[in-house]
Design an enzyme around this catalytic site. Structure first.
Site, PDB file in Angstrom:
ATOM      1  N   HIS A  14       0.846  -1.193   0.000  1.00 61.38           N
ATOM      2  CA  HIS A  14       0.000   0.000   0.000  1.00 61.38           C
ATOM      3  C   HIS A  14       0.884   1.246   0.000  1.00 61.38           C
ATOM      4  O   HIS A  14       2.105   1.179   0.031  1.00 61.38           O
ATOM      5  CB  HIS A  14      -0.984   0.018   1.176  1.00 61.38           C
ATOM      6  CG  HIS A  14      -0.412   0.475   2.482  1.00 61.38           C
ATOM      7  ND1 HIS A  14      -1.136   1.234   3.378  1.00 61.38           N
ATOM      8  CD2 HIS A  14       0.803   0.275   3.035  1.00 61.38           C
ATOM      9  CE1 HIS A  14      -0.376   1.473   4.441  1.00 61.38           C
ATOM     10  NE2 HIS A  14       0.785   0.914   4.277  1.00 61.38           N
ATOM     11  N   CYS A  33       5.644   6.406   4.695  1.00 62.44           N
ATOM     12  CA  CYS A  33       4.505   5.629   4.174  1.00 62.44           C
ATOM     13  C   CYS A  33       4.017   6.166   2.843  1.00 62.44           C
ATOM     14  O   CYS A  33       3.195   5.531   2.188  1.00 62.44           O
ATOM     15  CB  CYS A  33       3.345   5.647   5.170  1.00 62.44           C
ATOM     16  SG  CYS A  33       3.749   4.844   6.732  1.00 62.44           S
ATOM     17  N   HIS A  39       5.177   0.239  -0.312  1.00 64.34           N
ATOM     18  CA  HIS A  39       5.815  -0.651   0.672  1.00 64.34           C
ATOM     19  C   HIS A  39       4.713  -1.621   1.088  1.00 64.34           C
ATOM     20  O   HIS A  39       3.628  -1.595   0.496  1.00 64.34           O
ATOM     21  CB  HIS A  39       6.391   0.140   1.858  1.00 64.34           C
ATOM     22  CG  HIS A  39       5.355   0.784   2.712  1.00 64.34           C
ATOM     23  ND1 HIS A  39       4.702   1.925   2.325  1.00 64.34           N
ATOM     24  CD2 HIS A  39       4.821   0.443   3.907  1.00 64.34           C
ATOM     25  CE1 HIS A  39       3.831   2.264   3.254  1.00 64.34           C
ATOM     26  NE2 HIS A  39       3.872   1.381   4.224  1.00 64.34           N
ATOM     27  N   HIS A  41       3.042  -4.790   4.132  1.00 68.36           N
ATOM     28  CA  HIS A  41       2.934  -5.321   5.495  1.00 68.36           C
ATOM     29  C   HIS A  41       2.366  -6.742   5.476  1.00 68.36           C
ATOM     30  O   HIS A  41       1.657  -7.123   4.554  1.00 68.36           O
ATOM     31  CB  HIS A  41       1.994  -4.452   6.345  1.00 68.36           C
ATOM     32  CG  HIS A  41       2.470  -3.056   6.541  1.00 68.36           C
ATOM     33  ND1 HIS A  41       3.534  -2.739   7.346  1.00 68.36           N
ATOM     34  CD2 HIS A  41       2.038  -1.865   6.028  1.00 68.36           C
ATOM     35  CE1 HIS A  41       3.725  -1.425   7.343  1.00 68.36           C
ATOM     36  NE2 HIS A  41       2.846  -0.875   6.538  1.00 68.36           N
ATOM     37  N   ASP A  79      -5.027 -10.330  -0.075  1.00 68.02           N
ATOM     38  CA  ASP A  79      -3.753 -11.031   0.083  1.00 68.02           C
ATOM     39  C   ASP A  79      -2.918 -10.996  -1.193  1.00 68.02           C
ATOM     40  O   ASP A  79      -3.403 -11.344  -2.275  1.00 68.02           O
ATOM     41  CB  ASP A  79      -4.011 -12.490   0.481  1.00 68.02           C
ATOM     42  CG  ASP A  79      -2.715 -13.179   0.884  1.00 68.02           C
ATOM     43  OD1 ASP A  79      -1.865 -12.533   1.519  1.00 68.02           O
ATOM     44  OD2 ASP A  79      -2.565 -14.363   0.549  1.00 68.02           O
ATOM     45  N   HIS A  80      -1.679 -10.604  -1.038  1.00 68.84           N
ATOM     46  CA  HIS A  80      -0.754 -10.457  -2.169  1.00 68.84           C
ATOM     47  C   HIS A  80      -1.289  -9.482  -3.208  1.00 68.84           C
ATOM     48  O   HIS A  80      -1.072  -9.646  -4.408  1.00 68.84           O
ATOM     49  CB  HIS A  80      -0.414 -11.817  -2.790  1.00 68.84           C
ATOM     50  CG  HIS A  80       0.546 -12.606  -1.945  1.00 68.84           C
ATOM     51  ND1 HIS A  80       0.190 -13.174  -0.753  1.00 68.84           N
ATOM     52  CD2 HIS A  80       1.877 -12.888  -2.090  1.00 68.84           C
ATOM     53  CE1 HIS A  80       1.233 -13.788  -0.214  1.00 68.84           C
ATOM     54  NE2 HIS A  80       2.266 -13.632  -0.987  1.00 68.84           N
ATOM     55  N   GLU A 126      -1.247  -3.688  11.703  1.00 74.15           N
ATOM     56  CA  GLU A 126      -0.368  -3.401  10.576  1.00 74.15           C
ATOM     57  C   GLU A 126       1.053  -3.855  10.873  1.00 74.15           C
ATOM     58  O   GLU A 126       1.773  -4.339   9.998  1.00 74.15           O
ATOM     59  CB  GLU A 126      -0.402  -1.899  10.302  1.00 74.15           C
ATOM     60  CG  GLU A 126       0.262  -1.482   9.026  1.00 74.15           C
ATOM     61  CD  GLU A 126       0.372   0.028   8.931  1.00 74.15           C
ATOM     62  OE1 GLU A 126      -0.232   0.598   8.020  1.00 74.15           O
ATOM     63  OE2 GLU A 126       1.085   0.644   9.752  1.00 74.15           O
TER      64      GLU A 126
END
Lengths: 139, 139, 139, 139, 139, 139
Positions: A14, A33, A39, A41, A79-80, A126
């Site tokens: 994100h 961020c 980047h 998480h 996810d991913h 996070e």
């Protein structure tokens, strides 16, 4: 009334930024961020459902059903994935943990009701240091 | 000989893919990790240094020095970054956990020696389920 | 209303005892925690702030600001300190986890308000088995 | 009012099934948890007690007393036991996490009161992904 | 040479006892683990494979393949099972963590080789306090 | 050969300093760990013993015996103590994690042998970020 919680996980990219901000303004507001190259998480998601215990099963709701619901409605979308670019329920929103938690709540509230429980809390972690809880519009 | 380990963390985006592969080939080989829009992780890094205990300090090396070294050489380059696009020591490499661990080793081996210790192991955890250890070319 | 939590940590020495008690009375009441030579813990602190999500940022409050506030107001006073002897807001109080949590609340309530949030909960974990939560005088 | 939590653990066998169901019906309802040969878990139990801080001790209640109470009333009955066959307060009940939490609450509510606190929450974690909270009949 | 580790989990019942011992002898030797009505654990399994990094993929071996192998060869046999009664590779053995680790090694060594890696370590954690590592017959 | 590990914990106060240093020199060398009023930690101790599996029991050594040995030889001396002032095997030594690990090794090596195992590793974790391993004088 008993509260039951299922943990699920998703790994996503994100970026926190506003399109109407310059890179410098985004950096001032969102810090690292705001990196334009993204980047990511390992997010941990805790979904808490409340309800009475069904005397036929001993369950508030079947956790297998809840897990499958979260998987199909939330994890498969996140996810991913890139939260800013690819997640339908996050379009047009800042990809903050707060908004992710609210977005997940809005996706889950109705289908959790169809399972026979009442959505109580969505918690999104996070990092090991940062987390958010949302209890709907009640509070 | 005593072994001392420092844990540090970084959050980064990456993608597993080969430029000479089609999207379909990348998907077949790397699964959802090949998503062209990136995904990311909270990586945990464990750096283990071995050495004799200095009788003047009781330390193998000062962990504050080791932490600052890892911060300046590794974390600043990786944290809130895109590993494929922005990390100098990962250029031209597949951004697998294996290659990240080897890359971190190569960055740290010499400067850890200057601190008076010997780099023993770099461990990188990509998720709570997946991790890699590299001990240099000895094994 | 969304609830956001920041984790911070501090390592400190303390002792549970009353000056008006004999060593034997202190031992009877506080057990090995009354050791006159002190003992210590890795304390974990969770600070939860509630508020509406700011549509300009997606944040309840900026966690970087919250982290810096906790660092300057709490961690600098407690970390690597003797809670009984060196922490201003614990003077004249028994150094129990309960009183540490209340003391931290009283230090943070006003400045968290200045950040634009409302302090909701201070949780202090003394060990993996023992923890305390304080929600202010509301309950 | 302050909330204090003690963690304890027990390892036990159990089975989810109804005697009036066939093996197939049990499998349909309870999945692999219905295995007639039993399976088991490392359960983690969190007991939260609320109360005012006693100015004589700095404690809501003495955690050593709470720990001993949980040990004698709960852990000794559950640890290294078969929950279906050997635990008095689970007789005639489905051995779900929900019913275990309610059963522990009913065992602890009165004796926690005798210690001078008020039982607030019993949380039982069956796995790292599944947990239940019970707050008594208030909610 | 790089070492890569995959974590998997299984929940199972077991009992430590010898059929040629009386209940009292079993209790003396194995303590409460000898309970004839079984007890159980959430076991955590770490499988470490070593090998060279394949320059075509950046992988020692594909963790997805390793995970599927562990799932099909180990987890399906152990999860929600009674280790003494139902697990083929544990028949005729004491169901200690040591023997579980050796048994898993013997099941995995050959198929891990077929994936192109070399099995290095099987670690089994029975509780957060107890664990076993087995490296094969080399040591 | 199988390796078995037992985790134990102790909470203690300590200070890193040299009596022949001024306060300023101690601060320069040991940082805030040199605070004359002490600080403390929740230390986690992992003791690894290696040996052959006894076919009579399935054990390398009985973990209950190992746990009791660590409790009587180590934990009773360290838990809720001041490591500099009160621990016999740390007298005259800098109270670094390195020296604590070596000290524990020296206390445990012989009695572990009497239990029928061979001490392999003492690991001491001072915080979630800092830990030390000692394998004796072999390496």
């Amino acid at each position: 009334m008993v509260f039951i919680t299922r943990r699920e996980r998703f790994n996503a990219a994100h970026r926190l930024f506003r399109a109407d901000f310059s890179d410098e303004e985004n950096l001032n507001t969102f810090g690292k961020c705001s990196n334009p190259n993204w980047h990511g998480h390992n997010y941990t998601l805790y979904v808490t459902v409340k309800g009475l215990v069904n005397p036929e099963t001993g369950f508030v709701i079947n956790l297998k059903d809840l897990s499958q619901l979260i998987e199909s409605q939330i994890i498969e979308k996140l996810d991913h994935r890139n939260i800013n670019l690819e997640v339908d329920f996050m379009q047009g929103k800042l990809a903050s943990t707060e908004n992710i938690a609210i977005g997940i709540w809005d996706e889950l509230e109705a289908p959790v009701g169809l399972l026979g429980g009442k959505l109580h809390c969505v918690r999104v972690c996070e990092t090991e240091n940062n987390s958010v809880e949302y209890f709907g519009k009640i509070f």
